[in-house]
Write a protein that holds these residues in place. Structure first.
Motif, PDB file in Angstrom:
ATOM      1  N   LEU A  63      33.950 -31.980 -10.567  1.00  0.00           N
ATOM      2  CA  LEU A  63      34.250 -32.084  -9.141  1.00  0.00           C
ATOM      3  C   LEU A  63      35.746 -31.901  -8.860  1.00  0.00           C
ATOM      4  O   LEU A  63      36.121 -31.310  -7.846  1.00  0.00           O
ATOM      5  CB  LEU A  63      33.760 -33.420  -8.594  1.00  0.00           C
ATOM      6  N   GLY A  67      37.107 -29.001  -6.638  1.00  0.00           N
ATOM      7  CA  GLY A  67      37.911 -29.347  -5.485  1.00  0.00           C
ATOM      8  C   GLY A  67      39.257 -28.656  -5.463  1.00  0.00           C
ATOM      9  O   GLY A  67      39.789 -28.346  -4.401  1.00  0.00           O
ATOM     10  N   ASP A  72      39.592 -25.549   1.830  1.00  0.00           N
ATOM     11  CA  ASP A  72      39.979 -26.886   2.288  1.00  0.00           C
ATOM     12  C   ASP A  72      38.801 -27.793   2.614  1.00  0.00           C
ATOM     13  O   ASP A  72      38.768 -28.945   2.195  1.00  0.00           O
ATOM     14  CB  ASP A  72      40.896 -26.779   3.507  1.00  0.00           C
ATOM     15  N   VAL A  73      37.836 -27.299   3.376  1.00  0.00           N
ATOM     16  CA  VAL A  73      36.712 -28.137   3.798  1.00  0.00           C
ATOM     17  C   VAL A  73      35.846 -28.518   2.601  1.00  0.00           C
ATOM     18  O   VAL A  73      35.483 -29.684   2.420  1.00  0.00           O
ATOM     19  CB  VAL A  73      35.873 -27.412   4.878  1.00  0.00           C
ATOM     20  N   ILE A  74      35.526 -27.548   1.784  1.00  0.00           N
ATOM     21  CA  ILE A  74      34.696 -27.818   0.602  1.00  0.00           C
ATOM     22  C   ILE A  74      35.466 -28.681  -0.393  1.00  0.00           C
ATOM     23  O   ILE A  74      34.902 -29.565  -1.028  1.00  0.00           O
ATOM     24  CB  ILE A  74      34.231 -26.494  -0.033  1.00  0.00           C
ATOM     25  N   SER A  75      36.753 -28.442  -0.515  1.00  0.00           N
ATOM     26  CA  SER A  75      37.593 -29.233  -1.413  1.00  0.00           C
ATOM     27  C   SER A  75      37.573 -30.710  -1.020  1.00  0.00           C
ATOM     28  O   SER A  75      37.430 -31.590  -1.871  1.00  0.00           O
ATOM     29  CB  SER A  75      39.018 -28.706  -1.389  1.00  0.00           C
ATOM     30  N   PHE A  76      37.694 -30.974   0.274  1.00  0.00           N
ATOM     31  CA  PHE A  76      37.662 -32.358   0.755  1.00  0.00           C
ATOM     32  C   PHE A  76      36.328 -33.013   0.419  1.00  0.00           C
ATOM     33  O   PHE A  76      36.293 -34.160  -0.033  1.00  0.00           O
ATOM     34  CB  PHE A  76      37.916 -32.401   2.268  1.00  0.00           C
ATOM     35  N   ARG A  77      35.243 -32.292   0.631  1.00  0.00           N
ATOM     36  CA  ARG A  77      33.910 -32.851   0.352  1.00  0.00           C
ATOM     37  C   ARG A  77      33.712 -33.119  -1.144  1.00  0.00           C
ATOM     38  O   ARG A  77      33.153 -34.147  -1.529  1.00  0.00           O
ATOM     39  CB  ARG A  77      32.840 -31.909   0.875  1.00  0.00           C
ATOM     40  N   LEU A  78      34.171 -32.210  -1.970  1.00  0.00           N
ATOM     41  CA  LEU A  78      34.028 -32.405  -3.418  1.00  0.00           C
ATOM     42  C   LEU A  78      34.875 -33.579  -3.902  1.00  0.00           C
ATOM     43  O   LEU A  78      34.430 -34.376  -4.736  1.00  0.00           O
ATOM     44  CB  LEU A  78      34.401 -31.131  -4.163  1.00  0.00           C
ATOM     45  N   TYR A  80      35.830 -36.111  -2.093  1.00  0.00           N
ATOM     46  CA  TYR A  80      35.220 -37.322  -1.544  1.00  0.00           C
ATOM     47  C   TYR A  80      34.042 -37.759  -2.418  1.00  0.00           C
ATOM     48  O   TYR A  80      33.907 -38.939  -2.748  1.00  0.00           O
ATOM     49  CB  TYR A  80      34.760 -37.064  -0.107  1.00  0.00           C
ATOM     50  N   LEU A  81      33.201 -36.801  -2.819  1.00  0.00           N
ATOM     51  CA  LEU A  81      32.088 -37.093  -3.714  1.00  0.00           C
ATOM     52  C   LEU A  81      32.603 -37.594  -5.058  1.00  0.00           C
ATOM     53  O   LEU A  81      32.013 -38.498  -5.668  1.00  0.00           O
ATOM     54  CB  LEU A  81      31.231 -35.848  -3.897  1.00  0.00           C
ATOM     55  N   ASN A  82      33.716 -37.046  -5.505  1.00  0.00           N
ATOM     56  CA  ASN A  82      34.344 -37.485  -6.749  1.00  0.00           C
ATOM     57  C   ASN A  82      34.740 -38.966  -6.662  1.00  0.00           C
ATOM     58  O   ASN A  82      34.532 -39.735  -7.594  1.00  0.00           O
ATOM     59  CB  ASN A  82      35.569 -36.620  -7.029  1.00  0.00           C
TER      60      ASN A  82
END
Length: 104
Positions: A63, A67, A72-78, A80-82
């Motif tokens: 992750l 990330g 940017d958007v996908i990076s934030f979600r990954l 956050y999941l991390n």
């Protein structure tokens, strides 16, 4: 009295195996180098610790790498999941240590 001290010492050693991040390293060292000195409960707890630690490390690394390479958007979600997975790993370790010490 001596039996109670021995039980507490065993629980302490098992607690070291279940500590987040450093516990799997300690368990792996003991399982590979000193397995002849370990009883079945120590071997079982050590294997659980190593499996949990490896699962966390693989998911964390994957992750984090995703990330850092994503937009940017996908990076934030990954990322956050991390954080959620890391928090869950720490909580699972804490719950296992609590259950270990609450057994009579």
């Amino acid at each position: 009295m001596a039996k109670n001290r021995e039980q507490n010492l065993d629980k302490f050693q098992l607690s070291l195996y279940l500590m987040p991040i450093f516990g799997p390293i300690w368990a792996l060292i003991n399982l590979k180098l000193f397995s002849y000195n370990l009883n079945s409960q120590q071997k079982k707890t050590g294997k659980i610790s190593v499996n949990l630690g490896l699962a966390w490390l693989i998911s964390y690394s994957t992750l984090w790498l995703g990330g850092s390479l994503a937009s940017d958007v996908i990076s934030f979600r990954l990322l956050y999941l991390n954080g959620i997975i890391t928090t869950t790993y720490f909580l699972v370790c804490l719950i296992l240590i609590t259950r270990l010490w609450s057994k009579k």
